[in-house]
Design an enzyme around this catalytic site. Structure first.
Site, PDB file in Angstrom:
ATOM      1  CE  LYS A 198       2.643  -0.348  14.619  1.00  0.00           C
ATOM      2  NZ  LYS A 198       1.435  -0.059  13.832  1.00  0.00           N
ATOM      3  CD  GLN A 209      -2.211 -14.239   5.057  1.00  0.00           C
ATOM      4  OE1 GLN A 209      -2.798 -13.177   5.283  1.00  0.00           O
ATOM      5  NE2 GLN A 209      -1.258 -14.717   5.836  1.00  0.00           N
ATOM      6  CG  ASP A 253       0.174  -9.260  12.936  1.00  0.00           C
ATOM      7  OD1 ASP A 253       1.150  -9.904  12.498  1.00  0.00           O
ATOM      8  OD2 ASP A 253      -0.200  -8.187  12.442  1.00  0.00           O
ATOM      9  CE  LYS A 264      -2.707  -3.414   9.405  1.00  0.00           C
ATOM     10  NZ  LYS A 264      -2.266  -4.780   9.559  1.00  0.00           N
ATOM     11  CG  HIS A 309       7.058   1.081   7.791  1.00  0.00           C
ATOM     12  ND1 HIS A 309       7.019   0.210   8.866  1.00  0.00           N
ATOM     13  CD2 HIS A 309       5.806   1.076   7.268  1.00  0.00           C
ATOM     14  CE1 HIS A 309       5.805  -0.289   8.998  1.00  0.00           C
ATOM     15  NE2 HIS A 309       5.042   0.214   8.022  1.00  0.00           N
ATOM     16  CE  LYS A 361       2.972   3.896  13.032  1.00  0.00           C
ATOM     17  NZ  LYS A 361       2.301   4.653  11.975  1.00  0.00           N
ATOM     18  CB  THR A 362       9.503   9.111  15.180  1.00  0.00           C
ATOM     19  OG1 THR A 362       9.136   9.570  13.865  1.00  0.00           O
ATOM     20  CG2 THR A 362      10.594   8.049  15.054  1.00  0.00           C
ATOM     21  CG  HIS A 419       7.280  -3.616   6.053  1.00  0.00           C
ATOM     22  ND1 HIS A 419       7.114  -2.262   5.850  1.00  0.00           N
ATOM     23  CD2 HIS A 419       6.058  -4.170   5.840  1.00  0.00           C
ATOM     24  CE1 HIS A 419       5.858  -2.014   5.525  1.00  0.00           C
ATOM     25  NE2 HIS A 419       5.193  -3.144   5.521  1.00  0.00           N
ATOM     26  CB  THR A 437      -0.962   0.022   1.213  1.00  0.00           C
ATOM     27  OG1 THR A 437      -0.223  -0.259   2.395  1.00  0.00           O
ATOM     28  CG2 THR A 437      -2.054  -1.015   1.048  1.00  0.00           C
ATOM     29  NE  ARG A 439      -3.724  -3.206   5.105  1.00  0.00           N
ATOM     30  CZ  ARG A 439      -3.056  -4.316   4.890  1.00  0.00           C
ATOM     31  NH1 ARG A 439      -3.129  -4.927   3.740  1.00  0.00           N
ATOM     32  NH2 ARG A 439      -2.287  -4.832   5.826  1.00  0.00           N
TER      33      ARG A 439
END
Length: 431
Positions: free
Chosen positions: A236, A178, A199, A82, A45, A239-240, A48, A40, A86
Site C-alpha cells: 500500500k 453517495q 474502488d 474496507k 494524507h 503507509k510507513t 488522498h 474522519t 468506521r
C-alpha cells in the site's frame, strides 16, 4: 481549444476507467465535476493526493472542481475496500475536520478565482441532515433495486465472508447515499461528472443510474476513476511503519514528509512524479532520461520530493527539510541544529542510540559524562583518543578538550548530540 483533461490523466498514469462519452463531454463544454473525500480526520494524507491532483488538473484544463466532504456519509462508513465499519463522528468534529481539509486543499485548488471554474467545497451533511428516512425511502430507495445493489463487488466481498463482520444495513445503503449526492449536485450545481478512486466505481455508477431513473434517460452523467496507487513491491502506498504520511505538519513534519518522497524506489519515482506533481511531460521526460544516465544521483527522487513538499507545505518548509537532511548526510552546524523545531530534531535522529540523564549530572568532564553516565564510549581513554584526533563532536562542533559539559551546551534546553567519527550519533536527553 480547451486542454484535454482525459489525455492529461492518461499520460500521467492517472486514468483507470471512465464511462463512454466522458472525454467527448469534457472537450465540448466546461464541465462541473466532483470528488468526495472522507472527513474522519482533521488532515488528509498522501493516499488522498491522487484524487486531489485530479481536481487540480481538471481546474487547469478549464473545468470546475467541487470537493465534497462526506459529513453525512462519514457518519456511516463505506464498505468499498474496507473490512470494518468506521467510527461514527459527531457534528462538531466533522465541521472542524472540514475546515482543516479545506485549508489543505486550497493549496491545490483556486477557491478565490473570479472565473466561472472557481473551486467549491460542499458537505453532504447540509442536504442530508433534514432528509427523513421516509422521504429517502420514497424519493431514492424506490428507484434502485436490491438486485442492482447486491451485484456490486464491494457488497459481494462483504457478504461472501472476506470480511469478519458481514455487512450492516447502514453500510448497505451507502451506495444510495453517495448516489443521491450525485443527483443533488446535478440538480443544484450542474455536476455531470464524478471523479474518484477505482474502488469507488460501483458507488459512482449507482449515482449515474439513480439520476437516469429519477430524471429520465435523456439526462446523461458520467464517472471517471484513477487507479489505486501502490508501491512497486505491491504494498500500500503512503503507509510507513509509523503510520500514514499526513499533509498536516503537526502530524508528519515537513522533514519526514520530504524524506518519504526522497526514499522511494527508482521505479516508483518515475510513476509518482507524473501523478503527484504538475510538471509537464517534456520536463518529466527530460528528468527520467537524466536519472537513467546516473541513477546514483537520484535526480527523480530529489525533484519529486522538492515539488511535493513545496506544494503541500512551502518553500521555507522545503529549505528546512533539506537543511535537516544535511545534518545527517552532509556538513552542518550547531546553528542549523538550533533552528530545528523539537519534533523535526527528533525525527532527524530517530533510530540513533539515546540515553536519558539527569540535569544534576551536567558539569562533569566529557570523558566522565560520555562513559559512566551515558555509555557512548567504552572508556575515558577512548574519549581522549577521539578528542586528540578531532573525531569527537558535540552538537556538530569539534570538542577540543576534555572540558565540562554544562547546561549552556544543551540544544532546545534538553538535548546533547554526540558524534563519534563521521556517522555514529548518540542523543542524550537531559531531564
Amino acid at each position: 481549444m480547451r486542454k484535454n483533461f482525459v489525455e492529461e490523466l492518461r499520460w500521467r498514469g492517472m486514468l483507470a476507467q471512465m464511462m463512454p462519452g466522458t472525454e467527448e463531454l469534457l472537450q465540448k463544454e466546461m464541465v462541473t465535476a466532483y470528488l468526495g473525500t472522507d472527513p474522519t480526520a482533521d488532515s488528509l494524507h498522501i493516499g488522498h493526493l491522487c484524487g486531489i491532483m485530479m481536481l487540480r488538473h481538471l481546474q487547469r484544463c478549464g473545468h470546475r472542481p467541487i470537493i465534497l466532504v462526506g459529513g453525512a456519509t462519514g457518519m456511516i462508513g463505506d464498505p468499498s475496500g474496507k473490512s470494518q465499519e468506521r467510527n461514527l463522528l459527531n457534528d462538531e468534529t466533522l465541521r472542524h475536520n472540514q475546515e482543516c481539509i479545506k485549508r489543505q486543499v486550497a493549496k491545490f485548488l483556486d477557491f478565490e478565482s473570479k472565473d466561472e471554474n472557481a473551486a467549491l467545497m460542499v458537505n453532504n451533511y447540509d442536504w442530508m441532515k433534514d432528509f427523513t428516512f421516509l422521504d429517502f425511502a420514497r424519493e431514492v430507495g424506490k428507484h434502485i433495486t436490491v438486485n442492482y445493489m447486491m451485484a456490486k463487488e464491494s457488497v459481494q466481498q462483504r457478504l461472501n465472508g472476506t470480511a469478519r463482520d458481514g455487512l450492516s444495513f447502514t453500510e448497505f445503503t451507502y451506495q444510495l447515499l453517495q448516489g443521491y449526492d450525485f443527483l443533488y449536485l446535478y440538480q443544484h450545481y450542474g455536476v455531470k461528472l464524478q471523479l474518484g478512486g477505482n474502488d469507488q466505481w460501483g458507488n459512482m455508477t449507482t449515482g449515474t443510474e439513480l439520476i437516469r431513473r429519477t430524471l429520465g434517460n435523456e439526462v446523461e452523467t458520467f464517472a471517471l476513476t484513477c487507479p489505486l496507487i501502490t508501491k512497486s513491491d505491491g504494498k500500500k502506498f503512503g503507509k510507513t511503519e509509523s503510520g500514514n504520511i499526513w499533509l498536516d505538519p503537526a502530524r508528519t513534519t515537513p522533514y519526514k514528509f520530504y524524506q518519504f518522497w526522497l526514499n522511494v524506489s527508482d521505479e516508483d519515482a518515475e510513476r509518482y512524479i507524473k501523478i503527484f506533481t504538475s510538471l509537464d511531460k517534456a520536463t518529466i521526460d527530460a528528468l527520467v532520461e537524466e536519472h537513467k544516465q546516473d541513477p546514483g544521483r537520484r535526480v527523480l527522487q530529489k525533484r519529486l520530493a522538492e515539488e511535493v513538499t513545496v506544494m503541500v507545505h512551502s518553500q521555507e518548509a522545503l529549505d528546512m527539510a533539506i537543511s535537516a537532511s544535511n545534518i545527517l548526510f552532509g556538513k552542518s552546524t550547531k546553528e542549523a541544529l538550533q533552528q530545528l523545531d523539537e519534533q523535526t530534531f527528533l525525527d532527524v535522529f530517530d533510530g540513533v542510540p539515546q540515553f536519558a540523564i539527569g540535569s544534576d549530572q551536567l558539569g562533569q568532564p566529557a570523558s566522565e559524562l560520555f562513559t559512566s553516565t551515558a555509555n557512548v564510549f567504552a572508556s575515558k581513554r577512548e574519549v581522549r583518543e577521539f578528542l586528540k584526533s578531532g573525531a569527537l563532536q558535540l552538537n556538530k562542533e569539534k570538542l577540543a578538550d576534555d572540558r565540562a559539559i554544562t547546561a549552556d551546551d544543551l540544544i532546545d534546553g534538553k538535548y546533547l548530540l554526540v558524534q563519534r567519527g563521521k556517522k555514529n550519533y548518540y542523543l542524550l536527553k537531559v531531564s
